[in-house]
Design a protein around this motif. Structure first.
Motif, PDB file in Angstrom:
ATOM      1  N   ARG A   1       0.827  -1.325   0.099  1.00 17.51           N
ATOM      2  CA  ARG A   1      -0.152   0.006   0.072  1.00 17.51           C
ATOM      3  C   ARG A   1       0.933   1.125  -0.096  1.00 17.51           C
ATOM      4  O   ARG A   1       1.735   1.235   0.619  1.00 17.51           O
ATOM      5  CB  ARG A   1      -0.980   0.007   1.177  1.00 17.51           C
ATOM      6  CG  ARG A   1      -1.849  -1.218   1.099  1.00 17.51           C
ATOM      7  CD  ARG A   1      -2.986  -1.082   2.617  1.00 17.51           C
ATOM      8  NE  ARG A   1      -3.817   0.203   2.209  1.00 17.51           N
ATOM      9  CZ  ARG A   1      -5.071   0.063   1.708  1.00 17.51           C
ATOM     10  NH1 ARG A   1      -5.414  -1.129   1.306  1.00 17.51           N
ATOM     11  NH2 ARG A   1      -5.557   1.146   1.575  1.00 17.51           N
ATOM     12  N   LEU A   2       0.407   2.125  -0.729  1.00 15.22           N
ATOM     13  CA  LEU A   2       1.071   3.516  -0.639  1.00 15.22           C
ATOM     14  C   LEU A   2       0.147   4.721  -0.282  1.00 15.22           C
ATOM     15  O   LEU A   2      -1.048   4.563  -0.742  1.00 15.22           O
ATOM     16  CB  LEU A   2       1.547   3.744  -2.006  1.00 15.22           C
ATOM     17  CG  LEU A   2       2.351   5.031  -2.306  1.00 15.22           C
ATOM     18  CD1 LEU A   2       3.610   5.218  -1.505  1.00 15.22           C
ATOM     19  CD2 LEU A   2       2.566   5.325  -3.782  1.00 15.22           C
ATOM     20  N   ARG A   3       0.503   5.460   0.626  1.00 19.13           N
ATOM     21  CA  ARG A   3      -0.203   6.857   0.959  1.00 19.13           C
ATOM     22  C   ARG A   3       0.632   7.981   0.852  1.00 19.13           C
ATOM     23  O   ARG A   3       1.685   8.084   1.353  1.00 19.13           O
ATOM     24  CB  ARG A   3      -0.716   6.708   2.150  1.00 19.13           C
ATOM     25  CG  ARG A   3      -1.841   7.755   2.678  1.00 19.13           C
ATOM     26  CD  ARG A   3      -2.538   7.634   3.939  1.00 19.13           C
ATOM     27  NE  ARG A   3      -1.610   7.861   5.150  1.00 19.13           N
ATOM     28  CZ  ARG A   3      -1.308   6.866   6.252  1.00 19.13           C
ATOM     29  NH1 ARG A   3      -2.102   5.706   6.149  1.00 19.13           N
ATOM     30  NH2 ARG A   3      -0.680   7.205   7.099  1.00 19.13           N
ATOM     31  N   SER A   4       0.142   9.093   0.216  1.00 13.98           N
ATOM     32  CA  SER A   4       0.963  10.448   0.038  1.00 13.98           C
ATOM     33  C   SER A   4      -0.353  11.321  -0.526  1.00 13.98           C
ATOM     34  O   SER A   4      -0.918  10.980  -1.173  1.00 13.98           O
ATOM     35  CB  SER A   4       2.028  10.059  -1.262  1.00 13.98           C
ATOM     36  OG  SER A   4       2.979  11.182  -1.246  1.00 13.98           O
TER      37      SER A   4
ATOM     38  N   THR B   1      -7.173  14.533 -10.034  1.00 16.88           N
ATOM     39  CA  THR B   1      -7.656  13.351 -10.717  1.00 16.88           C
ATOM     40  C   THR B   1      -8.165  12.396  -9.320  1.00 16.88           C
ATOM     41  O   THR B   1      -7.837  12.555  -8.132  1.00 16.88           O
ATOM     42  CB  THR B   1      -6.624  12.635 -11.232  1.00 16.88           C
ATOM     43  OG1 THR B   1      -5.434  12.319 -10.535  1.00 16.88           O
ATOM     44  CG2 THR B   1      -6.160  13.422 -12.726  1.00 16.88           C
ATOM     45  N   ALA B   2      -8.823  11.419  -9.882  1.00 16.76           N
ATOM     46  CA  ALA B   2      -9.243  10.351  -8.627  1.00 16.76           C
ATOM     47  C   ALA B   2      -8.116   9.586  -8.033  1.00 16.76           C
ATOM     48  O   ALA B   2      -7.937   9.141  -7.024  1.00 16.76           O
ATOM     49  CB  ALA B   2     -10.125   9.117  -9.396  1.00 16.76           C
ATOM     50  N   GLU B   3      -7.002   9.680  -8.945  1.00 15.65           N
ATOM     51  CA  GLU B   3      -5.716   8.897  -8.094  1.00 15.65           C
ATOM     52  C   GLU B   3      -5.204   9.757  -7.169  1.00 15.65           C
ATOM     53  O   GLU B   3      -4.632   9.140  -6.312  1.00 15.65           O
ATOM     54  CB  GLU B   3      -4.663   8.771  -9.395  1.00 15.65           C
ATOM     55  CG  GLU B   3      -5.046   7.742 -10.408  1.00 15.65           C
ATOM     56  CD  GLU B   3      -5.603   8.218 -11.672  1.00 15.65           C
ATOM     57  OE1 GLU B   3      -6.019   7.652 -12.605  1.00 15.65           O
ATOM     58  OE2 GLU B   3      -6.167   9.393 -11.396  1.00 15.65           O
ATOM     59  N   VAL B   4      -5.417  10.972  -7.403  1.00  9.46           N
ATOM     60  CA  VAL B   4      -4.895  12.068  -6.169  1.00  9.46           C
ATOM     61  C   VAL B   4      -5.623  11.536  -4.861  1.00  9.46           C
ATOM     62  O   VAL B   4      -5.034  11.382  -3.748  1.00  9.46           O
ATOM     63  CB  VAL B   4      -5.026  13.486  -6.799  1.00  9.46           C
ATOM     64  CG1 VAL B   4      -4.717  14.402  -5.367  1.00  9.46           C
ATOM     65  CG2 VAL B   4      -4.090  13.639  -7.912  1.00  9.46           C
ATOM     66  N   ALA B   5      -6.921  11.673  -4.917  1.00  8.57           N
ATOM     67  CA  ALA B   5      -7.885  11.101  -3.787  1.00  8.57           C
ATOM     68  C   ALA B   5      -7.348   9.808  -3.334  1.00  8.57           C
ATOM     69  O   ALA B   5      -7.330   9.713  -1.977  1.00  8.57           O
ATOM     70  CB  ALA B   5      -9.243  11.357  -4.061  1.00  8.57           C
TER      71      ALA B   5
ATOM     72  N   ARG C   1      -4.075   9.926  -1.292  1.00 11.63           N
ATOM     73  CA  ARG C   1      -4.167  10.707  -0.394  1.00 11.63           C
ATOM     74  C   ARG C   1      -4.777   9.671   0.944  1.00 11.63           C
ATOM     75  O   ARG C   1      -4.485   9.794   2.003  1.00 11.63           O
ATOM     76  CB  ARG C   1      -4.932  11.859  -0.364  1.00 11.63           C
ATOM     77  CG  ARG C   1      -5.127  12.739   1.047  1.00 11.63           C
ATOM     78  CD  ARG C   1      -6.121  14.051   0.622  1.00 11.63           C
ATOM     79  NE  ARG C   1      -5.440  14.676  -0.270  1.00 11.63           N
ATOM     80  CZ  ARG C   1      -6.051  15.089  -1.382  1.00 11.63           C
ATOM     81  NH1 ARG C   1      -7.329  14.704  -1.800  1.00 11.63           N
ATOM     82  NH2 ARG C   1      -5.736  16.043  -2.433  1.00 11.63           N
ATOM     83  N   GLU C   2      -5.715   8.837   0.643  1.00  9.75           N
ATOM     84  CA  GLU C   2      -6.312   7.856   1.553  1.00  9.75           C
ATOM     85  C   GLU C   2      -5.443   6.794   1.727  1.00  9.75           C
ATOM     86  O   GLU C   2      -5.502   6.038   2.869  1.00  9.75           O
ATOM     87  CB  GLU C   2      -7.704   7.606   1.247  1.00  9.75           C
ATOM     88  CG  GLU C   2      -8.641   8.679   1.106  1.00  9.75           C
ATOM     89  CD  GLU C   2      -9.149   9.448   2.337  1.00  9.75           C
ATOM     90  OE1 GLU C   2      -8.923   8.699   3.322  1.00  9.75           O
ATOM     91  OE2 GLU C   2      -8.873  10.783   2.459  1.00  9.75           O
ATOM     92  N   GLY C   3      -4.493   6.392   0.815  1.00  9.32           N
ATOM     93  CA  GLY C   3      -3.923   5.049   0.835  1.00  9.32           C
ATOM     94  C   GLY C   3      -4.296   4.027  -0.234  1.00  9.32           C
ATOM     95  O   GLY C   3      -5.600   3.857  -0.024  1.00  9.32           O
ATOM     96  N   VAL C   4      -3.623   3.326  -1.032  1.00 11.44           N
ATOM     97  CA  VAL C   4      -4.334   2.829  -1.948  1.00 11.44           C
ATOM     98  C   VAL C   4      -3.331   1.449  -2.192  1.00 11.44           C
ATOM     99  O   VAL C   4      -2.267   1.389  -2.061  1.00 11.44           O
ATOM    100  CB  VAL C   4      -4.554   3.338  -3.143  1.00 11.44           C
ATOM    101  CG1 VAL C   4      -3.259   3.820  -3.846  1.00 11.44           C
ATOM    102  CG2 VAL C   4      -5.226   2.476  -4.345  1.00 11.44           C
TER     103      VAL C   4
END
Length: 311
Positions: free
Chosen positions: A184-187, A207-211, A214-217
């Motif tokens: 997982r990556l969060r930034s 973009t959706a990727e930014v959101a 930010r939450e962690g993906v």
């Protein structure tokens, strides 16, 4: 992982640093790169960065290293051409057979041998002197200072204009991390540069990727090779299968973030940089908050630090 094959420690020309359970291997002759950064946990080894093999070091392949410096620009220049203050930049394409390969890639430092200026048990400084040529018409000097302690690594990059005219400048580093199951990556960033088919930036958008970042993906859900602006200078990497979390952090002017995460790939890159891709050609249409970059007067230095630490 077979560390007899992936550990470059036995190769010549490397600089090895140690602090507590951490070990850092530098490959000055391979673009001033990091060949490996790992910790020993009991009888097991955990690689913080993707390790280079002895064979990779021997053949001088920077693409196989754990990380390498980006300077005097970061990532790509469109069509390998630009013009600045009356001087032409004309870089030889790095990989012309690839769709994105006609665009000058990752600067010049990663393709040249660096010198070991100093080295101790837990620190080292590498240097590079560049004379102006037909590709990059400015002379410059660069250095990397590596400081290892039991909790992690600090790297400080510096780029100095040794020419008689102002020089466009960018600095950064290109770490490769293992994409393990469940990574997982969060930034936190403000916006992402959408790219065309040749991985060149065309539009800056929230973009959706930014959101999601930010939450962690879960990285397995992403397929990106993109620049992010408005970076809060921290990225958190979680490897649940080995119970390890790393925090990549940076200081100004490393205000931009690049994420290379190919779907199905065994590694990903999370890069602290001072400018977005093709900043020199985008400068007439976008401001510094969108593209970054600097202009160094003769004798002026651009410097920034990034760290990688266990959380």
């Amino acid at each position: 992982m077979n560390h007899d094959e992936t550990d470059a420690a036995g190769s010549g020309g490397l600089v090895e640093l140690a602090a507590g359970r951490l070990r850092l291997l530098l490959a000055p002759q391979v673009g001033g790169a990091i060949a490996a950064l790992h910790e020993q946990r009991g009888g097991e080894r955990l690689d913080w960065l993707r390790p280079a093999s002895a064979q990779d070091v021997a053949r001088g392949d920077p693409f196989a290293m754990g990380s390498f410096p980006l300077l005097p620009w970061c990532n790509r220049i469109r069509d390998s051409r630009a013009r600045f203050a009356g001087r032409d930049i004309a870089i030889a394409a790095t990989h012309p057979a690839r769709p994105s390969g006609k665009h000058a890639l990752h600067g010049l430092g990663w393709l040249r041998p660096w010198q070991v200026a100093e080295a101790g048990p837990a620190h080292a400084r590498l240097t590079l002197a560049f004379e102006a040529d037909d590709q990059w018409p400015w002379a410059f000097e660069a250095s990397q200072r590596f400081e290892l302690d039991p909790a992690g690594l600090r790297c400080t990059l510096a780029l100095t204009n040794r020419d008689t005219a102002p020089m466009p400048a960018g600095i950064g580093h290109h770490p490769y991390f293992a994409h393990r199951p469940g990574t997982r990556l969060r930034s936190a960033t403000a916006a992402m540069w959408r790219s065309d088919a040749e991985v060149m930036p065309v539009a800056l958008e929230p973009t959706a990727e930014v959101a999601r970042l930010r939450e962690g993906v879960l990285l397995s859900e992403l397929d990106l090779d993109n620049n992010f602006a408005g970076w809060q200078r921290e990225a958190r990497i979680e490897w649940p299968d080995v119970a390890r979390t790393l925090v990549l952090a940076a200081e100004a002017p490393l205000d931009f973030f690049v994420l290379y995460c190919p779907r199905g790939g065994g590694h990903f890159c999370a890069e602290p940089v001072s400018q977005c891709t093709d900043a020199i050609n985008l400068a007439g249409r976008h401001g510094p908050e969108e593209i970054g970059g600097a202009v160094l007067a003769p004798g002026e230095t651009l410097a920034g630090s990034w760290t990688l630490r266990s959380a």
